[in-house]
Design a protein around this motif. Structure first.
Motif, PDB file in Angstrom:
ATOM      1  N   VAL A 148       0.734  -1.285   0.262  1.00 25.34           N
ATOM      2  CA  VAL A 148      -0.212   0.063  -0.068  1.00 25.34           C
ATOM      3  C   VAL A 148       0.807   1.131   0.145  1.00 25.34           C
ATOM      4  O   VAL A 148       1.578   1.821   0.949  1.00 25.34           O
ATOM      5  CB  VAL A 148      -1.197  -0.159   1.142  1.00 25.34           C
ATOM      6  CG1 VAL A 148      -1.682   1.398   1.369  1.00 25.34           C
ATOM      7  CG2 VAL A 148      -1.966  -1.216   1.493  1.00 25.34           C
ATOM      8  N   GLY A 153      -5.156   3.661   1.357  1.00 28.25           N
ATOM      9  CA  GLY A 153      -5.220   3.043   0.153  1.00 28.25           C
ATOM     10  C   GLY A 153      -6.045   2.087  -0.255  1.00 28.25           C
ATOM     11  O   GLY A 153      -7.085   2.053   0.449  1.00 28.25           O
ATOM     12  N   THR A 154      -5.705   1.120  -0.998  1.00 27.10           N
ATOM     13  CA  THR A 154      -6.426   0.114  -1.361  1.00 27.10           C
ATOM     14  C   THR A 154      -5.482  -1.267  -1.357  1.00 27.10           C
ATOM     15  O   THR A 154      -4.439  -1.118  -1.578  1.00 27.10           O
ATOM     16  CB  THR A 154      -7.211   0.240  -2.569  1.00 27.10           C
ATOM     17  OG1 THR A 154      -6.227   0.479  -3.787  1.00 27.10           O
ATOM     18  CG2 THR A 154      -8.153   1.477  -2.629  1.00 27.10           C
ATOM     19  N   LEU A 155      -6.264  -2.259  -1.178  1.00 24.67           N
ATOM     20  CA  LEU A 155      -5.829  -3.705  -0.995  1.00 24.67           C
ATOM     21  C   LEU A 155      -5.739  -4.300  -2.129  1.00 24.67           C
ATOM     22  O   LEU A 155      -7.118  -4.180  -3.149  1.00 24.67           O
ATOM     23  CB  LEU A 155      -6.067  -4.682  -0.075  1.00 24.67           C
ATOM     24  CG  LEU A 155      -5.985  -4.032   1.321  1.00 24.67           C
ATOM     25  CD1 LEU A 155      -6.602  -4.917   2.361  1.00 24.67           C
ATOM     26  CD2 LEU A 155      -4.277  -4.052   1.576  1.00 24.67           C
ATOM     27  N   SER A 156      -4.921  -5.121  -2.980  1.00 24.71           N
ATOM     28  CA  SER A 156      -5.234  -5.650  -4.240  1.00 24.71           C
ATOM     29  C   SER A 156      -6.176  -6.751  -4.003  1.00 24.71           C
ATOM     30  O   SER A 156      -6.248  -7.158  -2.901  1.00 24.71           O
ATOM     31  CB  SER A 156      -3.703  -6.392  -4.760  1.00 24.71           C
ATOM     32  OG  SER A 156      -3.397  -7.396  -3.906  1.00 24.71           O
ATOM     33  N   SER A 160      -6.677  -8.841  -0.557  1.00 20.17           N
ATOM     34  CA  SER A 160      -7.772  -9.065   0.223  1.00 20.17           C
ATOM     35  C   SER A 160      -8.494 -10.197   0.332  1.00 20.17           C
ATOM     36  O   SER A 160      -8.894 -10.474   1.488  1.00 20.17           O
ATOM     37  CB  SER A 160      -8.802  -7.937  -0.848  1.00 20.17           C
ATOM     38  OG  SER A 160     -10.261  -8.203  -0.063  1.00 20.17           O
ATOM     39  N   SER A 284     -14.850  -6.172   3.805  1.00 22.47           N
ATOM     40  CA  SER A 284     -14.546  -4.573   3.640  1.00 22.47           C
ATOM     41  C   SER A 284     -13.589  -4.072   4.664  1.00 22.47           C
ATOM     42  O   SER A 284     -13.383  -4.421   5.765  1.00 22.47           O
ATOM     43  CB  SER A 284     -15.799  -4.169   3.844  1.00 22.47           C
ATOM     44  OG  SER A 284     -16.438  -3.920   5.058  1.00 22.47           O
ATOM     45  N   ASP A 286     -11.622  -0.766   6.178  1.00 20.21           N
ATOM     46  CA  ASP A 286     -11.818   0.833   6.409  1.00 20.21           C
ATOM     47  C   ASP A 286     -10.448   1.303   7.108  1.00 20.21           C
ATOM     48  O   ASP A 286     -10.051   0.900   8.115  1.00 20.21           O
ATOM     49  CB  ASP A 286     -12.864   1.096   7.573  1.00 20.21           C
ATOM     50  CG  ASP A 286     -13.100   2.417   7.669  1.00 20.21           C
ATOM     51  OD1 ASP A 286     -12.435   3.299   6.918  1.00 20.21           O
ATOM     52  OD2 ASP A 286     -13.652   2.639   8.798  1.00 20.21           O
TER      53      ASP A 286
END
Length: 776
Positions: A148, A153-156, A160, A284, A286
C-alpha cells in the motif's frame, strides 16, 4: 259351511307398520312377554370401562362432575363453562366445555380419577442470554502481494482475499471454541415446550431472539500494517475476538400442584445461527490512522445471512429448523430455579449453530395449515362433538380458544431487580371479514420489572396485527410500547423484528394500559380435527367438511364392498346432510363426500349399532346408514334421543310424548312408557271381499299373577272402533280366555290386551273365529 278359525301370532310389528302397537312387551321364542327394563339414563356424560369389566359413569349436574361406580358417588369438580361433549381414552377423560377441555386423569395403580381441570397458563420459562465473555484467536502475519503505497489506500484483490481468509479462519476457530464450551456467538431463536410424561405437548412458547450484544453487528477485526520499502508491506499478527453467550433459564412461579406434577419436562429448542459469515466474499476494509510506521485497518467480515433476513424463514420452520439442546425433568418441582434465584445455565456441547441454515432457507415449507395453527398449542379449542375409535380421536364443530399473550419476562433483556410490577398485554387480531378480536393477559411480579425487550415480538397466529404492552411499577410510574405485527411469509405466526435487531425500550407514559377483551374467534362449525387418543389435544390434521354445523361423528358401518377397503371411514352428520369421511394410516382426513342430504340436528339423535348407524333426521325420518347408503325405516319418527343398548341388542328412541320407541335386532318396534303395565293392540283385516261376522275370540295367555282386560272392537272404515266385547282376568291365568260374540258383518277388528302382569306372562296366540254366514 263350517266356521273358520284364524290364528294370529302376537309379535312386534316391523318398523313402519302402524297396524299393531305393543307397549312394554317384547318378542321371546315366538311369544310376547313383559319387558320392564329401566329406560336408559339420559344424563350420562361419559362412561369409563375398567379392566375388570366394571364401569364408572360420569354425570353432570349444574356443571358439577360426579363419577359413580359400584353404588358410590364422588364429586370430581366443577366445569368452568357449559358442557358440550366428552372423549374417553385409556388414561383420561376430557370434558369439552365452551372454555376448552377440562381434564380428568385415571391412575390405574390407585384405581382412581383425578380432576386436573382446565389447563392453566403455565408460569413463563424465562430464557436468558448469559454473557460468556470473549474468545480470542490470533490471525497469522503475512506479506502483502502489493504494498500500500499511499495512506489511505486500497488492497489488491489477492491481498484482500488472503487477509479475509486469515480473519475468517481465526473467527471460525474462535466460534468453535465458544461452541465447544456450550456458547453461541451469533443471534439465535430459542423456544421451549412443556411436555407430560408421555411426551405430549402441554404448552409451546413463542420464539425469542438471543444475541451476544445489544445490537448485533457483523464480525470485525482491527489489523495493523507495517511499513517497509515502497509503502506498507506486511500485515502483523493480530487478535480476533468473538463475544459469546450461553443460555440460562429460570421460571417466574410454580403452577397449581396437579399441573406442576403433570409437567414432566421442559425442552429447549435453538435455531441455527441467524448470522453466517460468507466465506466466499471478501471483507470490507476501512483504513484508519497511520503514523508512517504502522497503519490500522478495520476489517468487517461479510454475512451470507443476516438476522433480519433469516429470522422469518426460521419462524416458518420452527419444528424442522430448530434442535432440542436440553431437556430438564420436573421443571416446576425443582428442575428449574424460581425467580429471584440465579438462572440455571444449560450445558450442551459442540452445537454447530451455523449448520442447516442454508438448507432451511432453500426449502419452501408451504403455507402453514390455518386451521391447525388456530387450535394447536399454545392455543386450545372447544368442540361440540367427539369420537374415539381405535387409534384415532376426532373432534368436530370447533371454536378456537386463543392463547394469552406471554409474560413480558420472557422477552425482557433489562429489568429492575427489586421493583414490583404489573403488566397488561393486549393483542389485536383482524379476521378475514374485517372484524377484530382483542386478547388480553395480566402478569405481575415482586421483582425483575421489565424495562427493555429483545428484538423479536411474536404471537402464534397470523391474523394478529398489533401487540400493546403496558407495565405499571411499584413506584407509581408506567411504561408502554405499541408494536405492529405482520404475518410471517408462510403464515406460521405474526411477528415484528426491530431495526438492526436492536433492543426495544418501554417508553414512559401517564396512564396504565387497561386490560380489554373484545370479539371472539370465529366458530368452525363444519370442521373436524384428528388426534391420537394418547395425545387428545395434539392435532394431527384438520378438514373442513361442510359449511353447515356438524352434529355427530361415528365410525362407518361394516361392508364387504370395495367402499370399505380403505383403512377407515367415518360418518359425519351435519344439518346439511350426512357425509362419508376417509382417513388414512397417519390420521390424515383425506376426503369427504355426501351420502344423504337429509340433515341431523343433534348428536343425541345418532346411535351406532352392530348392523348400522341410526339417525333421526330433521324431517323426522328414522334412517339406517350402512356402507355409503341410507335407508328410511320410519317416517314421522320424531325421536329426540337415540340410545343403543348392547346388552339388550335394542335401539331406544325417546319420543316427544316421553315414551321410548324400541327397535330390536330384527328391526321390530315396541314402546316403553315407564309404567308397569303391558298392552297389545292389533287391527286385523278380515279375509274376503265382503264383510264377515265374528263368533268368538280366544286369547291364549298365561300368567301367575295378572290384572288383564281383553277386548274386541269392530271397524268398518270409520276409524272409530266400536267395542264389541271385553273380558277381565285377575290373579293366575293358565287357560285360554274365550269370548263368544256375534257381530254384525265387519271388515276388520281391533284386538286389545292390556293391564298388569308379572314376568311369567306369555301371550302365545289369538284365535279369531269367523261365522260361516255373512249376514245381510
Amino acid at each position: 259351511m263350517k266356521n273358520t278359525d284364524i290364528s294370529i301370532t302376537p309379535a312386534l310389528p316391523e318398523a313402519g307398520d302402524s297396524s299393531t302397537i305393543v307397549i312394554n312387551m317384547r318378542n321371546r321364542n315366538g311369544r310376547l312377554v313383559p319387558a320392564m327394563d329401566s329406560p336408559p339414563a339420559s344424563d350420562v356424560a361419559a362412561e369409563y370401562t375398567h379392566t375388570d369389566g366394571s364401569r364408572s359413569v360420569f354425570t353432570i349436574n349444574d356443571r358439577e362432575v360426579v363419577v359413580s361406580r359400584g353404588g358410590s358417588d364422588t364429586l370430581l369438580g366443577t366445569l368452568p363453562a357449559d358442557f358440550r361433549c366428552a372423549a374417553v381414552t385409556a388414561r383420561s377423560i376430557l370434558f369439552m366445555t365452551d372454555a376448552g377441555p377440562w381434564h380428568v386423569d385415571y391412575n390405574e395403580a390407585a384405581d382412581s380419577f383425578t380432576a386436573l381441570g382446565t389447563k392453566p397458563e403455565f408460569p413463563p420459562v424465562v430464557i436468558e442470554a448469559a454473557d460468556a465473555g470473549e474468545y480470542h484467536v490470533i490471525a497469522p502475519a503475512c506479506r502483502l502481494d502489493r504494498p500500500v503505497e499511499r495512506w489511505p489506500g486500497t488492497l489488491s484483490a489477492t491481498d484482500s482475499r488472503r487477509i479475509t481468509f486469515a480473519l475468517y479462519s481465526a473467527y471460525n476457530r474462535a466460534a468453535v471454541k465458544a461452541s465447544s464450551a456450550g456458547c453461541f456467538t451469533a443471534p439465535v431463536l430459542v423456544w421451549y415446550r412443556i411436555t407430560d410424561a408421555s411426551g405430549n405437548t402441554l404448552h409451546r412458547s413463542s420464539p425469542v431472539m438471543l444475541a451476544p450484544a445489544e445490537e448485533y453487528r457483523p464480525p470485525r477485526a482491527v489489523i495493523k500494517l507495517s511499513s517497509g520499502d515502497g509503502g506498507y508491506t506486511h500485515v502483523l499478527a493480530g487478535q480476533v475476538s468473538v463475544r459469546a453467550f450461553s443460555i440460562a433459564m429460570r421460571i417466574a412461579a410454580v403452577p397449581d400442584s396437579s399441573w406442576a406434577r403433570k409437567a414432566a419436562a421442559v425442552e429447549v429448542y435453538v435455531s441455527p445461527a441467524l448470522a453466517v459469515v460468507d466465506a466466499g466474499a471478501d471483507a470490507s476494509f476501512d483504513f484508519g490512522d497511520a503514523d508512517g510506521s504502522y497503519g490500522t485497518v478495520t476489517a468487517t467480515l461479510p454475512l451470507k445471512h443476516t438476522p433480519a433476513l433469516a429470522t422469518l424463514p426460521v419462524i416458518d420452520r420452527l419444528e424442522t429448523a430448530c434442535r432440542c439442546i436440553a431437556r430438564i425433568s420436573d421443571p416446576f418441582t425443582g428442575g428449574v430455579p424460581v425467580m429471584p434465584e440465579a438462572a440455571r445455565r444449560l450445558a450442551f456441547m459442540n452445537y454447530d449453530t451455523g449448520a442447516g441454515l442454508a438448507s432451511v432457507m432453500r426449502k419452501d415449507p408451504g403455507m402453514y395449515p390455518p386451521l391447525k395453527g388456530a387450535v394447536e398449542a399454545p392455543h386450545s379449542f372447544a368442540a361440540r362433538t367427539a369420537l374415539v375409535t381405535g387409534d384415532m380421536l376426532v373432534w368436530a364443530d370447533i371454536t378456537p380458544v386463543r392463547a394469552l399473550p406471554q409474560s413480558p419476562l420472557v422477552r425482557a433483556v433489562k429489568s429492575i431487580p427489586a421493583m414490583a410490577w404489573t403488566s397488561v398485554t393486549r393483542v389485536t387480531l383482524r379476521h378475514d371479514d374485517g372484524t377484530e378480536e382483542i386478547v388480553s393477559s395480566i402478569h405481575s411480579g415482586s421483582g425483575n420489572a421489565p424495562l427493555r425487550l429483545s428484538p423479536l415480538t411474536a404471537y402464534p397466529h397470523p391474523a394478529a396485527i398489533r401487540m400493546e404492552l403496558g407495565v405499571s411499577y411499584a413506584d407509581g410510574t408506567h411504561r408502554h410500547i405499541d408494536i405492529p405485527l405482520s404475518p410471517s411469509p408462510c403464515r406460521r405466526m405474526a411477528c415484528h423484528l426491530s431495526d438492526n435487531c436492536a433492543h426495544m425500550d418501554l417508553e414512559p407514559c401517564e396512564e396504565p394500559l387497561a386490560p380489554l377483551s373484545a370479539g371472539h374467534p370465529p366458530r368452525l362449525a363444519g370442521t373436524v380435527l384428528a388426534a391420537s387418543p394418547s395425545s387428545p389435544v395434539d392435532i394431527d390434521s384438520t378438514a373442513e367438511i361442510t359449511c353447515g354445523r356438524i352434529t355427530a361423528v361415528t365410525p362407518a358401518a361394516k361392508s364387504s364392498s370395495a367402499w370399505d377397503f380403505a383403512r377407515r371411514h367415518l360418518y359425519v352428520f351435519s344439518v346439511n346432510g350426512i357425509y362419508a369421511l376417509s382417513v388414512n394410516a397417519s390420521r390424515t382426513l383425506s376426503s369427504a363426500h355426501i351420502i344423504d342430504r337429509r340433515g341431523v340436528g343433534d348428536a343425541r339423535k345418532v346411535a351406532v349399532t352392530p348392523d348400522g348407524v341410526y339417525a333421526s333426521a330433521l324431517d323426522d325420518t328414522l334412517l339406517r346408514i350402512t356402507a355409503s347408503k341410507t335407508a328410511a325405516l320410519m317416517s314421522r319418527c320424531r325421536a329426540r334421543h337415540l340410545v343403543y343398548r348392547p346388552g339388550l341388542q335394542e335401539l331406544w328412541c325417546l319420543m316427544p310424548d316421553g315414551r321410548w320407541l324400541v327397535l330390536d335386532s330384527d328391526r321390530c318396534v315396541r314402546y316403553h312408557d315407564g309404567s308397569r303395565t303391558v298392552s297389545y293392540a292389533t287391527t286385523f283385516a278380515l279375509p274376503g271381499q265382503r264383510p264377515r261376522s265374528v263368533g268368538a275370540v280366544t286369547w291364549r295367555v298365561r300368567a301367575d299373577d295378572c290384572r288383564l282386560r281383553a277386548a274386541v272392537e269392530s271397524d268398518n272404515g270409520s276409524r272409530r272402533p266400536a267395542l264389541i266385547n271385553a273380558l277381565n282376568a285377575a290373579e293366575a291365568v293358565h287357560a285360554p280366555l274365550r269370548a263368544r260374540i256375534v257381530t254384525r258383518p265387519v271388515r276388520s277388528v281391533t284386538l286389545r290386551l292390556s293391564g298388569s302382569a308379572d314376568e311369567s306372562m306369555q301371550l302365545e296366540e289369538i284365535i279369531l273365529t269367523l261365522l260361516s254366514w255373512t249376514g245381510h
